[in-house]
Design an enzyme around this catalytic site. Structure first.
Site, short mmCIF file in Angstrom:
data_model
loop_
_atom_site.label_atom_id
_atom_site.label_comp_id
_atom_site.label_asym_id
_atom_site.label_seq_id
_atom_site.Cartn_x
_atom_site.Cartn_y
_atom_site.Cartn_z
N SER A 144 0.87 -1.19 0.00
CA SER A 144 0.00 0.00 0.00
C SER A 144 0.90 1.23 0.00
CB SER A 144 -0.86 0.00 1.27
OG SER A 144 -1.46 1.25 1.48
N TYR A 157 -3.62 -1.36 10.07
CA TYR A 157 -3.42 -1.48 8.61
C TYR A 157 -2.03 -0.97 8.23
CZ TYR A 157 -4.53 -1.08 3.62
OH TYR A 157 -4.53 -1.20 2.25
#
Ligand code: NAD
Length: 252
Positions: A144, A157
């Protein structure tokens, strides 16, 4: 040049392939010629229909992948029944949003178990089989932009995606000379279920869009090409790379 990206005869295992980025990757790998086993906890019917419409071949394996043992078990069963895999895409992932000061242990564990622990042990099972069988293998992890940045309100996350970047590099260092390429794609802001809450918040949505040089949110299909590249012979000397596919977000 096209033969460099040809995946004919290759077999891929893609986690979380029923929707979003995983679906985009599964269809792109199939279009490049790979047989794609779609793994996850929900029916893969829509993805399999898209694969078939593109002239490809797919299969489905269902399990809750937050249970690491169950994930490794379906991977090993699929390899035993369908044949060994050449490509592993660790895509399945979840996100939980809360201020760091209120973040719960449950939201920490749920995200880390799926996004990082299962991804590592699937890579281990894949690497073990490829190295023992002296077969080339390609692992594509889905990282990400939060592998590079902090983000806000997504503590577990961000930890999981920082971890994915770390294990991508570690596995590349251990396996590059053993015929296994380990790399990652770092998607930017892609319109999927994962980002629905952001897109529904008019202020956050406008702020994100204004910062993307490409001037639009990404689509799952935007990620497929990078996955085909990393899985293909074109990427044989690419090891431990984390390739942003983010409309220029990180360049800003
Ligand atoms: P998504 O919610 O559409 O897809 C997530 C996938 O994971 C789905 O297929 C879902 O079924 C699967 N999944 C979730 N929990 C599972 C479980 N317990 N067992 C099995 N499968 C499970 O979101 P997405 O955006 O397509 O996310 C795919 C990956 O891309 C994730 O790793 C995510 O972190 C990453 N990512 C997304 C973005 C984005 O902007 N959308 C950006 C960077 C990285």
């Amino acid at each position: 040049m096209s033969s460099l990206f040809d995946l004919s005869g290759k077999r891929a295992f893609v986690t979380g392939a029923n929707t979003g980025i995983g679906q985009g990757i599964a269809v792109a790998l199939a279009e490049a010629g790979a047989m794609v086993t779609c793994a996850g906890r929900s029916s893969m019917g829509e993805t399999l229909a898209r694969i078939e419409a593109a002239g490809g071949t797919g299969a489905e394996r269902l399990a809750d992948l937050s249970d690491t043992r169950a994930a490794v078990e379906i991977f090993e069963t699929a390899a035993a029944e369908e044949g060994p895999f050449d490509i592993l895409v660790n895509n399945a992932g979840i996100i939980r949003r809360a201020d760091a000061i209120e973040f719960t242990e449950q939201d920490w564990d749920d995200v880390l178990d799926l996004n990082l622990k299962t991804a590592f042990f699937l890579a281990q099972a894949f690497g073990k089989a490829a190295i023992a069988g002296k077969r080339h293998g390609s692992i594509v992890n889905i990282a990400s932009v939060l592998s590079f940045q902090g983000g806000i309100r997504v503590a577990s996350y961000t930890a999981s995606k920082g971890g994915i970047a770390g294990i991508t590099r570690l596995l590349a260092c251990e396996w590059a000379d053993k015929g296994v390429n380990v790399n990652a794609i770092a998607p930017g802001y892609i319109a999927t279920n994962n980002t629905e809450a952001l897109r529904e918040d008019p202020d956050r949505s406008a702020a994100i869009l204004a910062r993307i040089p490409a001037g639009r949110w990404g689509a799952p299909a935007d990620i497929g090409g990078a996955a085909v590249f990393l899985a293909s012979a074109a990427a044989r000397y690419v090891h431990g790379a984390i390739i942003p596919v983010d409309g220029g977000w990180l360049a800003r």
